[in-house]
Design an enzyme around this catalytic site. Structure first.
Site, mmCIF file in Angstrom:
data_model
loop_
_atom_site.group_PDB
_atom_site.id
_atom_site.type_symbol
_atom_site.label_atom_id
_atom_site.label_comp_id
_atom_site.label_asym_id
_atom_site.label_seq_id
_atom_site.Cartn_x
_atom_site.Cartn_y
_atom_site.Cartn_z
ATOM 1 N N HIS A 40 0.860 -1.184 0.000
ATOM 2 C CA HIS A 40 0.000 0.000 0.000
ATOM 3 C C HIS A 40 0.895 1.234 0.000
ATOM 4 O O HIS A 40 2.109 1.112 0.175
ATOM 5 C CB HIS A 40 -0.857 0.014 1.284
ATOM 6 N N HIS A 127 6.121 6.408 -0.896
ATOM 7 C CA HIS A 127 6.816 5.158 -1.210
ATOM 8 C C HIS A 127 5.917 3.981 -0.891
ATOM 9 O O HIS A 127 4.932 4.125 -0.152
ATOM 10 C CB HIS A 127 8.092 5.052 -0.365
HETATM 11 O O1 3AM Z 1 3.905 2.766 4.299
HETATM 12 P P1 3AM Z 1 4.824 2.361 5.372
HETATM 13 O O2 3AM Z 1 4.944 0.875 5.480
HETATM 14 O O3 3AM Z 1 6.150 3.031 5.302
HETATM 15 O O4 3AM Z 1 5.858 2.604 8.752
HETATM 16 C C1 3AM Z 1 4.485 2.419 9.003
HETATM 17 C C2 3AM Z 1 3.689 2.124 7.760
HETATM 18 O O5 3AM Z 1 4.161 2.910 6.695
HETATM 19 C C3 3AM Z 1 3.870 3.741 9.439
HETATM 20 O O6 3AM Z 1 2.486 3.583 9.167
HETATM 21 C C4 3AM Z 1 2.307 2.660 8.121
HETATM 22 C C5 3AM Z 1 1.324 1.598 8.515
HETATM 23 O O7 3AM Z 1 1.773 0.921 9.649
HETATM 24 N N1 3AM Z 1 4.111 3.990 10.854
HETATM 25 C C6 3AM Z 1 4.066 3.105 11.871
HETATM 26 N N2 3AM Z 1 4.346 3.713 13.043
HETATM 27 C C7 3AM Z 1 4.573 5.017 12.763
HETATM 28 C C8 3AM Z 1 4.913 6.179 13.543
HETATM 29 N N3 3AM Z 1 5.053 6.101 14.862
HETATM 30 C C9 3AM Z 1 4.432 5.196 11.354
HETATM 31 N N4 3AM Z 1 4.590 6.388 10.760
HETATM 32 C C10 3AM Z 1 4.918 7.443 11.553
HETATM 33 N N5 3AM Z 1 5.068 7.347 12.890
#
Ligand code: 3AM
Length: 180
Positions: A40, A127
């Site tokens: 996603h 990304h």
């Molecule tokens: O799209 P991605 O996989 O990069 O990294 C986590 C993921 O993004 C991000 O939220 C998405 C769904 O889990 N994520 C998790 N914890 C986070 C935080 N504390 C976060 N982004 C910012 N702050």
């Protein structure tokens, strides 16, 4: 519940990403890989909250001025360290109407703040995550950057996801879709 807002990706795009992910697995040692069904693009991480109504209302406001736009897959890359504290994120960049994507993310950030969510001031670097803490050398990175990716999509809405563990598996469940 743990919530985030993002873009769902069509099956052909997720399949193509999985092809690259397979090569990444072969060429690297260790790391946590995202399964194909979980690919996603995150627009905004909300964290732990029960304010579903606030999130949905922000999504509705944010989508008001947005028209469908095109996005394509760019190429392999990685972040060494992210806002969420992960040490390395292996990812695919996006191409196409990234200006409109940036506008969508900005209007969403403002609408969320208007609805009482903490303002996220981190820089938006769109990304698609393939894996975390995946180790490989520069030569492998170059090979992965050359992996051909050609699928594209028309973005017609955003999705509110709940992130949870179901039978030990990290699962992203769509709770609400807002179209534009
Ligand atoms: O799209 P991605 O996989 O990069 O990294 C986590 C993921 O993004 C991000 O939220 C998405 C769904 O889990 N994520 C998790 N914890 C986070 C935080 N504390 C976060 N982004 C910012 N702050």
């Amino acid at each position: 519940m743990r919530l985030f807002i993002g873009l769902e990706l069509p099956a052909d795009m997720r399949r193509e990403l999985d092809g690259l992910s397979k090569l990444l697995r072969e060429r690297s040692c260790g790391g946590r890989f995202v399964p194909q069904e979980n690919f996603h693009l995150t627009l905004q991480f909300l964290g732990e909250t029960d304010d579903l109504a606030g999130a949905v209302s922000a999504m509705r406001e944010a989508c008001r001025g947005i028209r469908p736009f095109r996005l394509g897959l760019g190429r392999y890359g990685y972040f060494e360290k992210t806002a969420s504290g992960n040490h390395r994120v292996s990812l695919v960049t996006v191409t196409g109407d990234t200006g409109e994507l940036g506008v969508l993310r900005e209007t969403l950030a403002s609408a969320l703040a208007d609805n009482g969510f903490p303002r996220d001031r981190s820089r938006f670097m769109p990304h698609i995550t393939l894996g975390r803490n995946v180790e490989h050398d520069e030569l492998v990175a170059e090979e992965l950057k050359g992996f051909p990716l050609s699928s594209s999509m028309t973005v017609t809405g955003i999705t509110l996801f709940e992130s949870s563990r179901i039978n030990g598996r990290l699962t992203y469940s769509p709770l609400h879709r807002e179209k534009f």
